[in-house]
Motif scaffolding. Sequence first.
Motif, PDB file in Angstrom:
ATOM      1  N   LEU A 193       0.950  -1.334   0.056  1.00  0.00           N
ATOM      2  CA  LEU A 193       0.071   0.016   0.131  1.00  0.00           C
ATOM      3  C   LEU A 193       0.843   1.371  -0.294  1.00  0.00           C
ATOM      4  O   LEU A 193       1.791   1.225   0.603  1.00  0.00           O
ATOM      5  N   ALA A 194       0.255   2.561  -0.663  1.00  0.00           N
ATOM      6  CA  ALA A 194       0.864   3.527  -0.606  1.00  0.00           C
ATOM      7  C   ALA A 194       0.726   4.194   0.691  1.00  0.00           C
ATOM      8  O   ALA A 194      -0.273   3.505   1.657  1.00  0.00           O
ATOM      9  N   ARG A 195       1.309   5.387   1.091  1.00  0.00           N
ATOM     10  CA  ARG A 195       1.058   6.060   2.260  1.00  0.00           C
ATOM     11  C   ARG A 195      -0.480   6.484   2.542  1.00  0.00           C
ATOM     12  O   ARG A 195      -1.012   6.921   1.407  1.00  0.00           O
ATOM     13  N   PRO A 196      -1.204   6.211   3.336  1.00  0.00           N
ATOM     14  CA  PRO A 196      -2.571   6.709   3.628  1.00  0.00           C
ATOM     15  C   PRO A 196      -2.541   8.217   3.723  1.00  0.00           C
ATOM     16  O   PRO A 196      -1.986   8.740   4.096  1.00  0.00           O
ATOM     17  N   LYS A 197      -3.824   8.496   3.033  1.00  0.00           N
ATOM     18  CA  LYS A 197      -4.073   9.900   2.928  1.00  0.00           C
ATOM     19  C   LYS A 197      -5.526  10.031   3.602  1.00  0.00           C
ATOM     20  O   LYS A 197      -6.480   9.578   3.593  1.00  0.00           O
ATOM     21  N   GLU A 198      -5.575  11.142   4.477  1.00  0.00           N
ATOM     22  CA  GLU A 198      -6.825  11.228   5.203  1.00  0.00           C
ATOM     23  C   GLU A 198      -8.072  11.951   4.036  1.00  0.00           C
ATOM     24  O   GLU A 198      -7.581  12.796   3.174  1.00  0.00           O
ATOM     25  N   ILE A 199      -8.904  11.243   4.200  1.00  0.00           N
ATOM     26  CA  ILE A 199     -10.309  11.480   2.932  1.00  0.00           C
ATOM     27  C   ILE A 199     -11.303  11.985   3.761  1.00  0.00           C
ATOM     28  O   ILE A 199     -12.422  12.349   2.750  1.00  0.00           O
ATOM     29  N   GLY A 200     -11.726  11.891   5.048  1.00  0.00           N
ATOM     30  CA  GLY A 200     -12.829  12.401   5.423  1.00  0.00           C
ATOM     31  C   GLY A 200     -12.988  11.836   7.187  1.00  0.00           C
ATOM     32  O   GLY A 200     -11.883  11.589   7.616  1.00  0.00           O
ATOM     33  N   ALA A 201     -14.037  11.914   7.739  1.00  0.00           N
ATOM     34  CA  ALA A 201     -14.166  11.384   8.883  1.00  0.00           C
ATOM     35  C   ALA A 201     -15.672  10.907   9.354  1.00  0.00           C
ATOM     36  O   ALA A 201     -16.596  10.877   8.418  1.00  0.00           O
ATOM     37  N   VAL A 202     -15.692  10.281  10.366  1.00  0.00           N
ATOM     38  CA  VAL A 202     -17.130   9.713  10.821  1.00  0.00           C
ATOM     39  C   VAL A 202     -17.384  10.673  12.027  1.00  0.00           C
ATOM     40  O   VAL A 202     -16.657  10.449  13.042  1.00  0.00           O
ATOM     41  N   TRP A 203     -18.614  11.260  11.810  1.00  0.00           N
ATOM     42  CA  TRP A 203     -18.926  11.944  13.094  1.00  0.00           C
ATOM     43  C   TRP A 203     -20.148  11.219  13.809  1.00  0.00           C
ATOM     44  O   TRP A 203     -21.114  10.605  13.231  1.00  0.00           O
ATOM     45  N   PRO A 204     -20.290  11.608  14.975  1.00  0.00           N
ATOM     46  CA  PRO A 204     -21.313  11.026  16.019  1.00  0.00           C
ATOM     47  C   PRO A 204     -22.827  11.681  15.358  1.00  0.00           C
ATOM     48  O   PRO A 204     -22.821  12.782  15.027  1.00  0.00           O
ATOM     49  N   ARG A 205     -23.960  10.853  15.602  1.00  0.00           N
ATOM     50  CA  ARG A 205     -25.423  11.218  15.135  1.00  0.00           C
ATOM     51  C   ARG A 205     -25.777  11.986  16.581  1.00  0.00           C
ATOM     52  O   ARG A 205     -24.999  11.828  17.728  1.00  0.00           O
ATOM     53  N   LYS A 206     -26.742  12.688  16.268  1.00  0.00           N
ATOM     54  CA  LYS A 206     -27.356  13.762  17.342  1.00  0.00           C
ATOM     55  C   LYS A 206     -28.213  12.917  18.103  1.00  0.00           C
ATOM     56  O   LYS A 206     -28.561  11.932  17.795  1.00  0.00           O
ATOM     57  N   ASN A 207     -28.456  13.413  19.521  1.00  0.00           N
ATOM     58  CA  ASN A 207     -29.366  12.975  20.219  1.00  0.00           C
ATOM     59  C   ASN A 207     -29.156  11.382  20.728  1.00  0.00           C
ATOM     60  O   ASN A 207     -30.018  10.747  20.801  1.00  0.00           O
ATOM     61  N   GLY A 208     -28.105  11.036  20.861  1.00  0.00           N
ATOM     62  CA  GLY A 208     -27.621  10.117  21.094  1.00  0.00           C
ATOM     63  C   GLY A 208     -28.040   8.735  20.528  1.00  0.00           C
ATOM     64  O   GLY A 208     -27.868   7.294  20.910  1.00  0.00           O
ATOM     65  N   LYS A 209     -28.497   9.014  19.250  1.00  0.00           N
ATOM     66  CA  LYS A 209     -28.594   7.818  18.305  1.00  0.00           C
ATOM     67  C   LYS A 209     -27.345   7.107  18.161  1.00  0.00           C
ATOM     68  O   LYS A 209     -26.080   7.553  17.960  1.00  0.00           O
ATOM     69  N   GLN A 210     -27.613   5.685  17.843  1.00  0.00           N
ATOM     70  CA  GLN A 210     -26.464   4.817  17.447  1.00  0.00           C
ATOM     71  C   GLN A 210     -25.705   5.092  16.085  1.00  0.00           C
ATOM     72  O   GLN A 210     -26.480   5.697  15.138  1.00  0.00           O
ATOM     73  N   GLY A 211     -24.541   4.843  15.905  1.00  0.00           N
ATOM     74  CA  GLY A 211     -23.903   4.750  14.635  1.00  0.00           C
ATOM     75  C   GLY A 211     -23.102   6.033  14.629  1.00  0.00           C
ATOM     76  O   GLY A 211     -23.141   6.706  15.370  1.00  0.00           O
TER      77      GLY A 211
END
Length: 81
Positions: A30-48
Amino acid sequence: MRNRNQDNLPLYRVSFARITGQDRQGRDELARPKEIGAVWPRKNGKQGGILQLDIIPIELTQRQGVIFLVPVDVQDQGGSQ
């Protein structure tokens, strides 16, 4: 309970590394990893989480790379790695 700074941080950083070849054992190199985004928490305590991609590498659509999810450390305050 979360503090205010934690509410502004993603749960995970999303990085992508393209496959550049194979080693002698047939494993992907693999080539060096490049940051492409993020995972953000859902609001109001929702899962995922909500996946936000800033870049969609063409290699991803061709299955020629790997996505990594790296948990965000509260102490790093969301800075790049």
